[in-house]
Design a protein around this motif. Sequence first.
Motif, PDB file in Angstrom:
ATOM      1  N   VAL A 106       0.977  -1.429  -0.072  1.00 36.13           N
ATOM      2  CA  VAL A 106       0.291   0.268  -0.150  1.00 36.13           C
ATOM      3  C   VAL A 106       0.873   1.478   0.230  1.00 36.13           C
ATOM      4  CG1 VAL A 106      -1.533   1.512   1.242  1.00 36.13           C
ATOM      5  CG2 VAL A 106      -1.908  -1.332   0.987  1.00 36.13           C
ATOM      6  N   LEU A 107       1.924   1.150   0.663  1.00 28.99           N
ATOM      7  CA  LEU A 107       2.440   2.325   0.536  1.00 28.99           C
ATOM      8  C   LEU A 107       3.550   2.857  -0.751  1.00 28.99           C
ATOM      9  CD1 LEU A 107       4.592   4.414   2.034  1.00 28.99           C
ATOM     10  CD2 LEU A 107       6.693   2.764   2.327  1.00 28.99           C
ATOM     11  N   ALA A 108       3.871   0.993  -1.637  1.00 29.30           N
ATOM     12  CA  ALA A 108       4.702   1.257  -2.947  1.00 29.30           C
ATOM     13  C   ALA A 108       2.841   1.827  -3.719  1.00 29.30           C
ATOM     14  CB  ALA A 108       5.033   0.497  -3.149  1.00 29.30           C
ATOM     15  N   ILE A 109       1.908   1.837  -3.423  1.00 28.91           N
ATOM     16  CA  ILE A 109       1.053   2.369  -4.545  1.00 28.91           C
ATOM     17  C   ILE A 109       0.820   4.030  -3.882  1.00 28.91           C
ATOM     18  CG2 ILE A 109      -1.180   1.515  -3.491  1.00 28.91           C
ATOM     19  CD1 ILE A 109      -0.640   1.338  -7.096  1.00 28.91           C
ATOM     20  N   THR A 110       1.228   3.804  -2.148  1.00 30.54           N
ATOM     21  CA  THR A 110       1.048   5.530  -2.350  1.00 30.54           C
ATOM     22  C   THR A 110       2.050   6.392  -2.991  1.00 30.54           C
ATOM     23  OG1 THR A 110      -0.168   4.614  -0.661  1.00 30.54           O
ATOM     24  CG2 THR A 110       0.322   6.793  -0.360  1.00 30.54           C
ATOM     25  N   LEU A 111       3.146   5.688  -2.827  1.00 31.21           N
ATOM     26  CA  LEU A 111       3.932   6.821  -3.368  1.00 31.21           C
ATOM     27  C   LEU A 111       4.674   6.386  -4.782  1.00 31.21           C
ATOM     28  CD1 LEU A 111       7.373   5.770  -1.136  1.00 31.21           C
ATOM     29  CD2 LEU A 111       6.343   7.534  -1.084  1.00 31.21           C
ATOM     30  N   LEU A 112       3.890   5.780  -5.523  1.00 27.89           N
ATOM     31  CA  LEU A 112       3.729   5.375  -7.141  1.00 27.89           C
ATOM     32  C   LEU A 112       2.847   7.106  -7.563  1.00 27.89           C
ATOM     33  CD1 LEU A 112       4.437   4.540  -9.566  1.00 27.89           C
ATOM     34  CD2 LEU A 112       2.570   2.812  -9.539  1.00 27.89           C
ATOM     35  N   LEU A 113       1.275   7.062  -6.274  1.00 27.33           N
ATOM     36  CA  LEU A 113       0.741   7.857  -6.975  1.00 27.33           C
ATOM     37  C   LEU A 113       0.516   8.932  -6.851  1.00 27.33           C
ATOM     38  CD1 LEU A 113      -2.753   6.053  -5.779  1.00 27.33           C
ATOM     39  CD2 LEU A 113      -2.080   7.044  -7.767  1.00 27.33           C
TER      40      LEU A 113
ATOM     41  N   TYR B 258       0.287   2.016   5.446  1.00 27.33           N
ATOM     42  CA  TYR B 258       1.465   1.509   5.554  1.00 27.33           C
ATOM     43  C   TYR B 258       2.411   1.399   7.173  1.00 27.33           C
ATOM     44  CZ  TYR B 258       6.442   0.533   4.856  1.00 27.33           C
ATOM     45  OH  TYR B 258       7.428  -0.058   5.754  1.00 27.33           O
ATOM     46  N   SER B 259       2.305   3.051   6.990  1.00 28.85           N
ATOM     47  CA  SER B 259       2.948   3.208   7.953  1.00 28.85           C
ATOM     48  C   SER B 259       2.391   3.034   9.555  1.00 28.85           C
ATOM     49  CB  SER B 259       3.159   5.074   7.579  1.00 28.85           C
ATOM     50  OG  SER B 259       3.667   5.176   6.822  1.00 28.85           O
ATOM     51  N   HIS B 260       1.443   3.315   9.672  1.00 36.81           N
ATOM     52  CA  HIS B 260       1.798   3.091  11.336  1.00 36.81           C
ATOM     53  C   HIS B 260       2.325   0.738  11.200  1.00 36.81           C
ATOM     54  CE1 HIS B 260       0.457   2.972  15.363  1.00 36.81           C
ATOM     55  NE2 HIS B 260       0.302   1.239  15.477  1.00 36.81           N
ATOM     56  N   PRO B 261       1.257   0.432  10.677  1.00 37.66           N
ATOM     57  CA  PRO B 261       2.140  -0.479  10.531  1.00 37.66           C
ATOM     58  C   PRO B 261       3.569  -1.167  10.655  1.00 37.66           C
ATOM     59  CG  PRO B 261      -0.311  -1.047   9.793  1.00 37.66           C
ATOM     60  CD  PRO B 261      -0.040   0.646   9.838  1.00 37.66           C
ATOM     61  N   ALA B 262       3.960  -0.518   9.920  1.00 34.13           N
ATOM     62  CA  ALA B 262       5.497   0.237   9.525  1.00 34.13           C
ATOM     63  C   ALA B 262       6.182   0.087  11.394  1.00 34.13           C
ATOM     64  CB  ALA B 262       5.961   1.055   8.500  1.00 34.13           C
ATOM     65  N   VAL B 263       5.252   0.945  12.610  1.00 29.13           N
ATOM     66  CA  VAL B 263       6.201   1.201  13.692  1.00 29.13           C
ATOM     67  C   VAL B 263       6.090  -0.350  14.080  1.00 29.13           C
ATOM     68  CG1 VAL B 263       5.327   3.516  13.753  1.00 29.13           C
ATOM     69  CG2 VAL B 263       4.259   1.656  15.060  1.00 29.13           C
ATOM     70  N   TYR B 264       5.276  -1.051  14.064  1.00 28.34           N
ATOM     71  CA  TYR B 264       5.112  -2.874  14.322  1.00 28.34           C
ATOM     72  C   TYR B 264       6.203  -3.536  13.682  1.00 28.34           C
ATOM     73  CZ  TYR B 264       1.295  -0.896  16.942  1.00 28.34           C
ATOM     74  OH  TYR B 264       0.279   0.206  17.523  1.00 28.34           O
ATOM     75  N   ILE B 265       6.092  -2.968  12.653  1.00 25.09           N
ATOM     76  CA  ILE B 265       7.657  -3.658  11.655  1.00 25.09           C
ATOM     77  C   ILE B 265       8.928  -3.611  12.700  1.00 25.09           C
ATOM     78  CG2 ILE B 265       8.868  -4.230   9.623  1.00 25.09           C
ATOM     79  CD1 ILE B 265       6.384  -3.461   8.023  1.00 25.09           C
ATOM     80  N   MET B 266       8.824  -1.987  12.912  1.00 23.70           N
ATOM     81  CA  MET B 266      10.137  -2.403  12.835  1.00 23.70           C
ATOM     82  C   MET B 266      10.020  -2.673  15.332  1.00 23.70           C
ATOM     83  SD  MET B 266       9.912   2.262  12.774  1.00 23.70           S
ATOM     84  CE  MET B 266       9.444   2.197  11.913  1.00 23.70           C
ATOM     85  N   ILE B 267       9.034  -2.612  15.772  1.00 24.43           N
ATOM     86  CA  ILE B 267       9.561  -3.217  17.186  1.00 24.43           C
ATOM     87  C   ILE B 267       9.456  -4.197  17.267  1.00 24.43           C
ATOM     88  CG2 ILE B 267       6.515  -2.935  17.828  1.00 24.43           C
ATOM     89  CD1 ILE B 267      10.154  -1.549  19.847  1.00 24.43           C
ATOM     90  N   VAL B 268       8.322  -5.132  16.720  1.00 24.07           N
ATOM     91  CA  VAL B 268       8.206  -6.926  16.980  1.00 24.07           C
ATOM     92  C   VAL B 268       9.662  -7.568  16.670  1.00 24.07           C
ATOM     93  CG1 VAL B 268       6.531  -8.451  16.056  1.00 24.07           C
ATOM     94  CG2 VAL B 268       5.274  -6.810  16.568  1.00 24.07           C
TER      95      VAL B 268
END
Lengths: 100, 580, 219
Positions: B230-237, B267-277
């Motif tokens: 979803v980040l990918a498509i957001t940045l593409l848009l 994306y960016s909220h789940p991203a913080v869980y990618i970082m901490i988990v």
Amino acid sequence: MSGHHISSAKFLWGIAIALFFLTFITVAVTWIEIPEPWNVVVAIAIAIVKALLVLLFFMNLYWDSKFNSLLFVFSIIFFLLLIGITLLDTMYRVDPIPAF
Amino acid sequence: MATSEASNTTYKKIQVRRYKPEENPEKHYLNEEKGLWAWLTTVDHKKIGLMYLGAIALFFLLGGILALVLRTELWTPARNFLDADMYNQVFTLHGAIMIFFFLVPSVPTVLGNFILPLQLGAKDVAFPRLNLASFYIYVIGALFTLTAILTGGVDTGWTFYTPYSATTGGSVMMMTMGIFILGFSSILTGVNFIVTIHKLRSPGLTWAKLPLNLWALYATSIIQILATPVLAITLLLLTMERALGIGIFDPNLGGDPVLYQHFFWFYSHPAVYIMIVPGFGIVSEIISTFSKKIIFGYWAIALSSLAIAFIGFLVWGHHMFTAGQSSLANMVFSFLTFMVGIPTGIKIFNWLATMYKGSIDLKAPMLYIMIFLFLFTIGGFTGIMLGALSVDIHLHDTYYVVAHFHYVMVGGMVMAFLGGIHYWWPKMFGKLYSEVWARIAAAFIFIGFNMTFLPQFIMGSQGMPRRYFNYIEQFQPFHQTSTIGAYIMGVGFLIIAFYLIHSLVKGKQAGSNPWGSRALEWQTASPPPLHNFEHIPVIINGPYDYHKPMSEFQLGVASSHNGHHAEDTVNVPDTAPEKA
Amino acid sequence: MSSTSAIEEKRLDHVQHHFVNSDQQFESAKMGMWVFIVTEVLMFGGLFAAYIAYRAWYPELYLEASTQLNAFWGGVNTFVLIGSSLTVAMAIRSAQLNQIKGLIINLYITIGLALTFMVIKYFEYSDKLAKGIAPGNYYTYDGLEHEKANIFFSIYYMMTGLHGIHVTVGIGLMIWLVVKAKKKVFHSGYYTPVEITGLYWHLVDIIWIFLFPLLYLID
């Protein structure tokens, strides 16, 4: 070799013909007047049936490990969460000034 | 010896013998493939992990320098040496580099790549060539971003909010494309880990015996594959918005800027869980090893990682309380945000319970984890406070938010990462570092960190806005304390770099298992051989069963074709390699 | 299963060192592709989300703008893609039965159908661009009343454009498969790349199955 299901040519053609038929229905249904929002519901429902045929019988999920199906189901669940919760915002805003 | 599984599990008998790990190995993964070309084209997960270590250390240094530049500029309210536009570019870069090039990759690509196959008893990850591709994709993304920095910079903040990001000058497209490319590195790592954990487990390694580190990496990988696209498509848009003016997010063209924020934060909220988990996974490993005690509440910790992964997808709107969302959305997101703290709280209590009546050994890894528990709890609490709608209206976009996320990301994630590095350093390099210097560095970091960020909570609650180039007089003492703290923290990190590198040259030889852990990665040589184990490990116990003798953790398949005598026969659940 | 020689059955040169056997490798590759498919669903999902948000806000815009899309050619393209899904499934079947000639022929047909899709797409796009229906800033068509017509077409171009890129990538992958098949790399014991390319291709088909009614058939 386990887990390598081989479909017969007849079966694959059968699925393809079902998909062609459903495509025809997809178009035919637009010739009938269906009130909003049901026209969208019908179109999506037909598309879902077509997608299921492809998933189950072309992509072999029917005979495959259940986990692969689970993966796909989860992708749809999260897609629905994305649009569902976003719509909770976009559809319920109260305009402080009229939209231009 | 067989564990009690559900009655519908089939068992099979395996002939085993004990394989004691080689001490002081002559040949290992670092010298079995020689030369630069061998490194650059390696498909060995361990070497790939080390290449990532070099890359992220470089970016951490860069991001850290940018932080010191910011803090130095903020010594006085007036312009010191940066003008306002430059200041905006510096904080944008600091954020983007730290998040995308350091935090998100760090644990999975370095420690995950290195340790995951070892903890599974596997020879490598499922797709070793894809793993190498992930690394090069990271490098290409990094090059795009560095180019963006050098060709005009970006001053939008790491969040790239529209319409400013769609219309401002600078190299926004270059940077968003760099991050777009980087996203694929993240996705491919996630794909690799999920398949490896499902398919490449050793005989006897059921899900119930999986180390919590791997449960954490599994949950992280799930988040990665669902959120990053979803980040990918957001940045593409966004890129298309700039290039073609497509107008989905720009009100001048008929679009909606809040829609951008929905896509970005999905994306960016789940991203913080990618970082901490992944950090949580490390904490579980270290606490159990250095308490010499079985982990308390194994399933609670394992499943809470999955719960965090799921609930973490439902809370993104808490970044948008003041953005103009509908009140309905605001209320729903606030409520769900309170929910997401619960699984994390469960972990903290389980970790504490693990330590209770354990035989605590405060070596460097454990020291970092103790720091983690303290700082991350503060960070987590303040996150919940920000989740309260009425409170957030005042605290949004203030230094309170900045302090909150630094407490969780630095006080939490970086501390856990340092703990992991110190824990697995002897395994990765076969060398021990100086405990004394490790403690000195930890002290510098702990003191420096709190000096930097505690004042920021106070400032923020008194109204100091974030991303501001100057400020009113009343905040100066806080800013100055914060700046001094930042330098002290910086010294701490430099000390770590120094003694770790020193250990590679002059360090004492580490044994295969300096910490006395029961986990599988310690049952092979330090450094490990190229293919990890000289045998196929057989697992009969959980990884935290400190009440069982070490010999039971060193079993391997004794097959007649390698000429090894069987010493024993064990009964293990039949996890056939073709099945999930 | 296969009726051809035992020599092909025993070819194990494809099994990589970290896998125990050929089946583990095959099942892992398949699972990996399904995980990748999850990411594709979420990526296109973002575009569908933008579509839905704007359709909920401006239903009349979609109704009006959709008249500019040619439902006939969209329908033809749907038949073309479904046909290509059939032929790629037949290609996999050929590989499973060790019929390498059949594999190559079916791959060629699939590529042909995919190219047909792209050709029709080319004419659709050039037709619109000639009228001034272009994405974003370049939109100059004044045949539609709604002032946000440019947004509908931005979404149209993004969705069909990204889909078209995926079709092109698929064509490239299938050409590579033909090259490998001619070199006798594949046999009934090893056709993993064909299988997972097939999965990718079916996904591309499924996305179009949803794009077609949502863009072309808004009545």
